[in-house]
Design a protein around this motif. Structure first.
Motif, PDB file in Angstrom:
ATOM      1  N   GLU A   1      -2.302 -51.780  12.974  1.00  0.00           N
ATOM      2  CA  GLU A   1      -1.672 -51.023  11.904  1.00  0.00           C
ATOM      3  C   GLU A   1      -0.821 -51.931  11.029  1.00  0.00           C
ATOM      4  O   GLU A   1      -0.802 -51.789   9.814  1.00  0.00           O
ATOM      5  CB  GLU A   1      -0.836 -49.890  12.476  1.00  0.00           C
ATOM      6  CG  GLU A   1      -1.676 -48.798  13.091  1.00  0.00           C
ATOM      7  CD  GLU A   1      -0.841 -47.673  13.676  1.00  0.00           C
ATOM      8  OE1 GLU A   1       0.377 -47.624  13.416  1.00  0.00           O
ATOM      9  OE2 GLU A   1      -1.420 -46.846  14.389  1.00  0.00           O
ATOM     10  N   ARG A   2      -0.114 -52.882  11.650  1.00  0.00           N
ATOM     11  CA  ARG A   2       0.720 -53.810  10.896  1.00  0.00           C
ATOM     12  C   ARG A   2      -0.150 -54.658   9.976  1.00  0.00           C
ATOM     13  O   ARG A   2       0.167 -54.851   8.809  1.00  0.00           O
ATOM     14  CB  ARG A   2       1.513 -54.700  11.859  1.00  0.00           C
ATOM     15  CG  ARG A   2       2.477 -55.628  11.154  1.00  0.00           C
ATOM     16  CD  ARG A   2       3.259 -56.504  12.124  1.00  0.00           C
ATOM     17  NE  ARG A   2       3.920 -55.709  13.122  1.00  0.00           N
ATOM     18  CZ  ARG A   2       3.904 -55.974  14.443  1.00  0.00           C
ATOM     19  NH1 ARG A   2       3.266 -57.034  14.896  1.00  0.00           N
ATOM     20  NH2 ARG A   2       4.526 -55.203  15.296  1.00  0.00           N
ATOM     21  N   GLU A   3      -1.286 -55.161  10.496  1.00  0.00           N
ATOM     22  CA  GLU A   3      -2.194 -55.975   9.688  1.00  0.00           C
ATOM     23  C   GLU A   3      -2.783 -55.166   8.540  1.00  0.00           C
ATOM     24  O   GLU A   3      -2.912 -55.666   7.427  1.00  0.00           O
ATOM     25  CB  GLU A   3      -3.303 -56.542  10.570  1.00  0.00           C
ATOM     26  CG  GLU A   3      -2.823 -57.605  11.533  1.00  0.00           C
ATOM     27  CD  GLU A   3      -3.860 -57.992  12.567  1.00  0.00           C
ATOM     28  OE1 GLU A   3      -4.963 -57.392  12.581  1.00  0.00           O
ATOM     29  OE2 GLU A   3      -3.576 -58.897  13.364  1.00  0.00           O
ATOM     30  N   GLU A   4      -3.127 -53.899   8.787  1.00  0.00           N
ATOM     31  CA  GLU A   4      -3.669 -53.050   7.729  1.00  0.00           C
ATOM     32  C   GLU A   4      -2.637 -52.828   6.631  1.00  0.00           C
ATOM     33  O   GLU A   4      -2.969 -52.865   5.442  1.00  0.00           O
ATOM     34  CB  GLU A   4      -4.112 -51.702   8.305  1.00  0.00           C
ATOM     35  CG  GLU A   4      -5.361 -51.805   9.159  1.00  0.00           C
ATOM     36  CD  GLU A   4      -5.686 -50.501   9.870  1.00  0.00           C
ATOM     37  OE1 GLU A   4      -4.968 -49.493   9.669  1.00  0.00           O
ATOM     38  OE2 GLU A   4      -6.679 -50.484  10.635  1.00  0.00           O
ATOM     39  N   ARG A   5      -1.373 -52.614   7.020  1.00  0.00           N
ATOM     40  CA  ARG A   5      -0.316 -52.425   6.015  1.00  0.00           C
ATOM     41  C   ARG A   5      -0.116 -53.693   5.197  1.00  0.00           C
ATOM     42  O   ARG A   5       0.073 -53.635   3.981  1.00  0.00           O
ATOM     43  CB  ARG A   5       0.983 -52.013   6.689  1.00  0.00           C
ATOM     44  CG  ARG A   5       1.030 -50.568   7.111  1.00  0.00           C
ATOM     45  CD  ARG A   5       2.450 -50.142   7.483  1.00  0.00           C
ATOM     46  NE  ARG A   5       3.027 -50.978   8.512  1.00  0.00           N
ATOM     47  CZ  ARG A   5       3.080 -50.669   9.801  1.00  0.00           C
ATOM     48  NH1 ARG A   5       2.580 -49.541  10.214  1.00  0.00           N
ATOM     49  NH2 ARG A   5       3.625 -51.487  10.676  1.00  0.00           N
ATOM     50  N   GLU A   6      -0.159 -54.851   5.865  1.00  0.00           N
ATOM     51  CA  GLU A   6       0.028 -56.106   5.160  1.00  0.00           C
ATOM     52  C   GLU A   6      -1.125 -56.366   4.194  1.00  0.00           C
ATOM     53  O   GLU A   6      -0.906 -56.847   3.083  1.00  0.00           O
ATOM     54  CB  GLU A   6       0.171 -57.256   6.154  1.00  0.00           C
ATOM     55  CG  GLU A   6       1.496 -57.242   6.891  1.00  0.00           C
ATOM     56  CD  GLU A   6       1.604 -58.314   7.958  1.00  0.00           C
ATOM     57  OE1 GLU A   6       0.613 -59.041   8.187  1.00  0.00           O
ATOM     58  OE2 GLU A   6       2.693 -58.422   8.556  1.00  0.00           O
ATOM     59  N   GLU A   7      -2.353 -56.043   4.612  1.00  0.00           N
ATOM     60  CA  GLU A   7      -3.500 -56.203   3.720  1.00  0.00           C
ATOM     61  C   GLU A   7      -3.393 -55.278   2.521  1.00  0.00           C
ATOM     62  O   GLU A   7      -3.674 -55.664   1.393  1.00  0.00           O
ATOM     63  CB  GLU A   7      -4.798 -55.922   4.470  1.00  0.00           C
ATOM     64  CG  GLU A   7      -5.212 -57.015   5.420  1.00  0.00           C
ATOM     65  CD  GLU A   7      -6.485 -56.666   6.186  1.00  0.00           C
ATOM     66  OE1 GLU A   7      -7.157 -55.687   5.810  1.00  0.00           O
ATOM     67  OE2 GLU A   7      -6.792 -57.375   7.153  1.00  0.00           O
TER      68      GLU A   7
END
Length: 62
Positions: free
Chosen positions: A52-58
């Motif tokens: 989820e953190r990676e998706e938000r950063e992307e």
């Protein structure tokens, strides 16, 4: 305090249901673990925190 009306009307708290599901996932992971306790990394994996953190950063363009 909010009480569900009588007469068979079902009230669902989606947040509570999601929390129960996550707790279940943690219980399953803990019961399958070879070590005494789950590591913080393993807990994050089970709860899909890093995904989820990676998706938000992307989405933010990072």
């Amino acid at each position: 305090m909010h009480v569900a009306p009588a007469g068979g009307t079902t009230v669902q708290d989606h947040v509570a249901l999601a929390e129960i599901e996550l707790c279940g996932e943690l219980i399953i992971a803990a019961s399958a673990a070879h070590e005494e306790r789950l590591s913080l990394v393993r807990i994050d994996e089970v709860l899909k925190v890093t995904e989820e953190r990676e998706e938000r950063e992307e989405a933010a363009g990072r």
